[in-house]
Design a protein around this motif. Structure first.
Motif, PDB file in Angstrom:
ATOM      1  N   GLU A 172      42.658  33.841  44.128  1.00 53.19           N
ATOM      2  CA  GLU A 172      41.613  33.909  43.093  1.00 53.19           C
ATOM      3  C   GLU A 172      40.741  32.665  43.121  1.00 53.19           C
ATOM      4  O   GLU A 172      39.531  32.738  42.939  1.00 53.19           O
ATOM      5  CB  GLU A 172      42.245  34.117  41.713  1.00 53.19           C
ATOM      6  CG  GLU A 172      42.750  35.544  41.564  1.00 53.19           C
ATOM      7  CD  GLU A 172      43.589  35.766  40.312  1.00 53.19           C
ATOM      8  OE1 GLU A 172      43.650  34.862  39.459  1.00 53.19           O
ATOM      9  OE2 GLU A 172      44.180  36.861  40.197  1.00 53.19           O
ATOM     10  N   HIS A 173      41.360  31.540  43.377  1.00 60.84           N
ATOM     11  CA  HIS A 173      40.588  30.309  43.492  1.00 60.84           C
ATOM     12  C   HIS A 173      39.605  30.407  44.667  1.00 60.84           C
ATOM     13  O   HIS A 173      38.429  30.065  44.544  1.00 60.84           O
ATOM     14  CB  HIS A 173      41.541  29.130  43.678  1.00 60.84           C
ATOM     15  CG  HIS A 173      40.844  27.814  43.781  1.00 60.84           C
ATOM     16  ND1 HIS A 173      40.287  27.179  42.692  1.00 60.84           N
ATOM     17  CD2 HIS A 173      40.597  27.013  44.847  1.00 60.84           C
ATOM     18  CE1 HIS A 173      39.722  26.041  43.085  1.00 60.84           C
ATOM     19  NE2 HIS A 173      39.901  25.923  44.400  1.00 60.84           N
ATOM     20  N   ALA A 174      40.113  30.932  45.792  1.00 61.12           N
ATOM     21  CA  ALA A 174      39.305  30.978  47.005  1.00 61.12           C
ATOM     22  C   ALA A 174      38.169  31.989  46.907  1.00 61.12           C
ATOM     23  O   ALA A 174      37.156  31.876  47.607  1.00 61.12           O
ATOM     24  CB  ALA A 174      40.185  31.299  48.211  1.00 61.12           C
ATOM     25  N   THR A 175      38.333  32.985  46.070  1.00 60.84           N
ATOM     26  CA  THR A 175      37.330  34.054  46.007  1.00 60.84           C
ATOM     27  C   THR A 175      36.641  34.124  44.653  1.00 60.84           C
ATOM     28  O   THR A 175      35.890  35.056  44.386  1.00 60.84           O
ATOM     29  CB  THR A 175      37.980  35.429  46.291  1.00 60.84           C
ATOM     30  OG1 THR A 175      38.984  35.679  45.303  1.00 60.84           O
ATOM     31  CG2 THR A 175      38.611  35.460  47.666  1.00 60.84           C
ATOM     32  N   ALA A 176      36.867  33.130  43.812  1.00 61.91           N
ATOM     33  CA  ALA A 176      36.424  33.221  42.425  1.00 61.91           C
ATOM     34  C   ALA A 176      34.923  33.473  42.312  1.00 61.91           C
ATOM     35  O   ALA A 176      34.480  34.358  41.582  1.00 61.91           O
ATOM     36  CB  ALA A 176      36.801  31.950  41.676  1.00 61.91           C
ATOM     37  N   ARG A 231      46.725  45.167  41.547  1.00 58.46           N
ATOM     38  CA  ARG A 231      47.931  45.613  40.839  1.00 58.46           C
ATOM     39  C   ARG A 231      49.128  44.827  41.364  1.00 58.46           C
ATOM     40  O   ARG A 231      49.327  44.726  42.570  1.00 58.46           O
ATOM     41  CB  ARG A 231      48.160  47.110  41.036  1.00 58.46           C
ATOM     42  CG  ARG A 231      47.101  47.989  40.370  1.00 58.46           C
ATOM     43  CD  ARG A 231      47.441  49.452  40.501  1.00 58.46           C
ATOM     44  NE  ARG A 231      46.479  50.327  39.830  1.00 58.46           N
ATOM     45  CZ  ARG A 231      45.401  50.858  40.416  1.00 58.46           C
ATOM     46  NH1 ARG A 231      45.133  50.592  41.689  1.00 58.46           N
ATOM     47  NH2 ARG A 231      44.595  51.645  39.742  1.00 58.46           N
ATOM     48  N   VAL A 232      49.865  44.288  40.446  1.00 56.28           N
ATOM     49  CA  VAL A 232      51.020  43.452  40.757  1.00 56.28           C
ATOM     50  C   VAL A 232      52.265  44.278  40.498  1.00 56.28           C
ATOM     51  O   VAL A 232      52.421  44.831  39.403  1.00 56.28           O
ATOM     52  CB  VAL A 232      50.983  42.189  39.868  1.00 56.28           C
ATOM     53  CG1 VAL A 232      52.293  41.442  39.943  1.00 56.28           C
ATOM     54  CG2 VAL A 232      49.802  41.310  40.276  1.00 56.28           C
ATOM     55  N   ALA A 233      53.115  44.383  41.518  1.00 51.22           N
ATOM     56  CA  ALA A 233      54.233  45.333  41.415  1.00 51.22           C
ATOM     57  C   ALA A 233      55.515  44.744  41.973  1.00 51.22           C
ATOM     58  O   ALA A 233      55.514  43.763  42.721  1.00 51.22           O
ATOM     59  CB  ALA A 233      53.890  46.619  42.182  1.00 51.22           C
ATOM     60  N   ARG A 234      56.597  45.378  41.575  1.00 46.58           N
ATOM     61  CA  ARG A 234      57.931  45.033  42.064  1.00 46.58           C
ATOM     62  C   ARG A 234      58.422  46.205  42.908  1.00 46.58           C
ATOM     63  O   ARG A 234      58.566  47.320  42.399  1.00 46.58           O
ATOM     64  CB  ARG A 234      58.858  44.816  40.865  1.00 46.58           C
ATOM     65  CG  ARG A 234      60.286  44.446  41.219  1.00 46.58           C
ATOM     66  CD  ARG A 234      60.406  43.004  41.554  1.00 46.58           C
ATOM     67  NE  ARG A 234      61.800  42.551  41.575  1.00 46.58           N
ATOM     68  CZ  ARG A 234      62.174  41.424  42.178  1.00 46.58           C
ATOM     69  NH1 ARG A 234      61.286  40.654  42.793  1.00 46.58           N
ATOM     70  NH2 ARG A 234      63.437  41.046  42.157  1.00 46.58           N
ATOM     71  N   VAL A 235      58.656  45.958  44.196  1.00 50.32           N
ATOM     72  CA  VAL A 235      59.165  47.010  45.073  1.00 50.32           C
ATOM     73  C   VAL A 235      60.664  47.141  44.865  1.00 50.32           C
ATOM     74  O   VAL A 235      61.404  46.159  44.966  1.00 50.32           O
ATOM     75  CB  VAL A 235      58.848  46.705  46.551  1.00 50.32           C
ATOM     76  CG1 VAL A 235      59.447  47.779  47.463  1.00 50.32           C
ATOM     77  CG2 VAL A 235      57.339  46.611  46.761  1.00 50.32           C
ATOM     78  N   LEU A 257      48.461  34.581  44.248  1.00 50.84           N
ATOM     79  CA  LEU A 257      47.355  35.112  43.442  1.00 50.84           C
ATOM     80  C   LEU A 257      46.442  33.987  42.956  1.00 50.84           C
ATOM     81  O   LEU A 257      45.217  34.123  42.971  1.00 50.84           O
ATOM     82  CB  LEU A 257      47.895  35.910  42.251  1.00 50.84           C
ATOM     83  CG  LEU A 257      48.389  37.313  42.587  1.00 50.84           C
ATOM     84  CD1 LEU A 257      49.146  37.905  41.398  1.00 50.84           C
ATOM     85  CD2 LEU A 257      47.219  38.224  42.973  1.00 50.84           C
ATOM     86  N   GLU A 258      47.047  32.889  42.552  1.00 48.29           N
ATOM     87  CA  GLU A 258      46.238  31.746  42.108  1.00 48.29           C
ATOM     88  C   GLU A 258      45.369  31.232  43.248  1.00 48.29           C
ATOM     89  O   GLU A 258      44.191  30.945  43.074  1.00 48.29           O
ATOM     90  CB  GLU A 258      47.147  30.614  41.599  1.00 48.29           C
ATOM     91  CG  GLU A 258      47.754  30.902  40.240  1.00 48.29           C
ATOM     92  CD  GLU A 258      48.957  30.009  39.971  1.00 48.29           C
ATOM     93  OE1 GLU A 258      49.127  28.987  40.671  1.00 48.29           O
ATOM     94  OE2 GLU A 258      49.745  30.340  39.054  1.00 48.29           O
ATOM     95  N   GLN A 259      45.976  31.086  44.424  1.00 48.20           N
ATOM     96  CA  GLN A 259      45.233  30.596  45.584  1.00 48.20           C
ATOM     97  C   GLN A 259      44.110  31.558  45.957  1.00 48.20           C
ATOM     98  O   GLN A 259      42.985  31.147  46.223  1.00 48.20           O
ATOM     99  CB  GLN A 259      46.180  30.436  46.783  1.00 48.20           C
ATOM    100  CG  GLN A 259      47.227  29.368  46.588  1.00 48.20           C
ATOM    101  CD  GLN A 259      46.640  27.975  46.554  1.00 48.20           C
ATOM    102  OE1 GLN A 259      45.882  27.599  47.442  1.00 48.20           O
ATOM    103  NE2 GLN A 259      46.952  27.212  45.528  1.00 48.20           N
TER     104      GLN A 259
END
Lengths: 117, 117
Positions: free
Chosen positions: B84-88, B103-107, B80-82
């Motif tokens: 977001e950085h790439a598309t900021a 949405r961040v989820a746990r399967v 997510l950090e990468q």
């Protein structure tokens, strides 16, 4: 909803946590009652307790992802039972799908363009 | 992967639990560098530790859902950090998306046509 154009593309879900069903599929060619059943399933989902929203996309190759959001584990399980009951014969006979996957998840964080959360 | 045809539609993910990023979006018309960045992001994801697979569909109306799967919370956060950085800049300027949601989820459970789990 399932295979309807996403006129309101992004579900306005509440603050997490909530539950999600991620359904990925690859359709076989031909309808064979699929569109009608998908529409009924969409109506059924919207009428069920705990339904928070759904997002659905299918491309021209027949690849589709539908994610439905549920207030609780219980409401999600109830939905899964209903959906599996309604589609049992078709899924079992593999009539509609070349392949599919159902993933049951817990949404822990969410954010959007407006940083809605 | 992102906006590529799903030649292998369903990711062959391992037994849950694992993590998922559900990215739903509605594209604005025109490319403006989007396709290139999406392809680079897909390559980046596949090269990252903990990447388990991804499924991506976009329809003719510009509505898209991409779900990527990650071995751990840490690998998902790193991704997510990468991303977001790439598309900021683009996300910030709203150039590519009319709307989007992450949405961040746990399967927790999964099954498929072959009841792979």
């Amino acid at each position: 909803m399932a295979d309807n154009p996403m006129s309101n593309a992004i579900s306005n879900t509440p603050q997490p946590p909530y539950n999600a069903v991620i359904f990925t599929s690859l359709r076989t060619p031909g309808d064979r009652g699929y569109a009608g059943t998908a529409a009924r399933l969409a109506e059924l989902a919207q009428a069920m307790p705990g339904f928070l929203g759904a997002e659905s996309v299918r491309d021209e190759h027949g690849a589709g992802i539908t994610v439905s959001y549920w207030q609780s584990e219980a409401s999600m399980r109830h939905w899964l039972e209903q959906a599996e009951h309604a589609t049992a014969r078709q899924l079992g006979n593999s009539g509609w799908y070349e392949d599919f996957s159902v993933r049951v998840a817990r949404v822990e964080r969410a954010y959007g363009k407006e940083r809605r959360d």
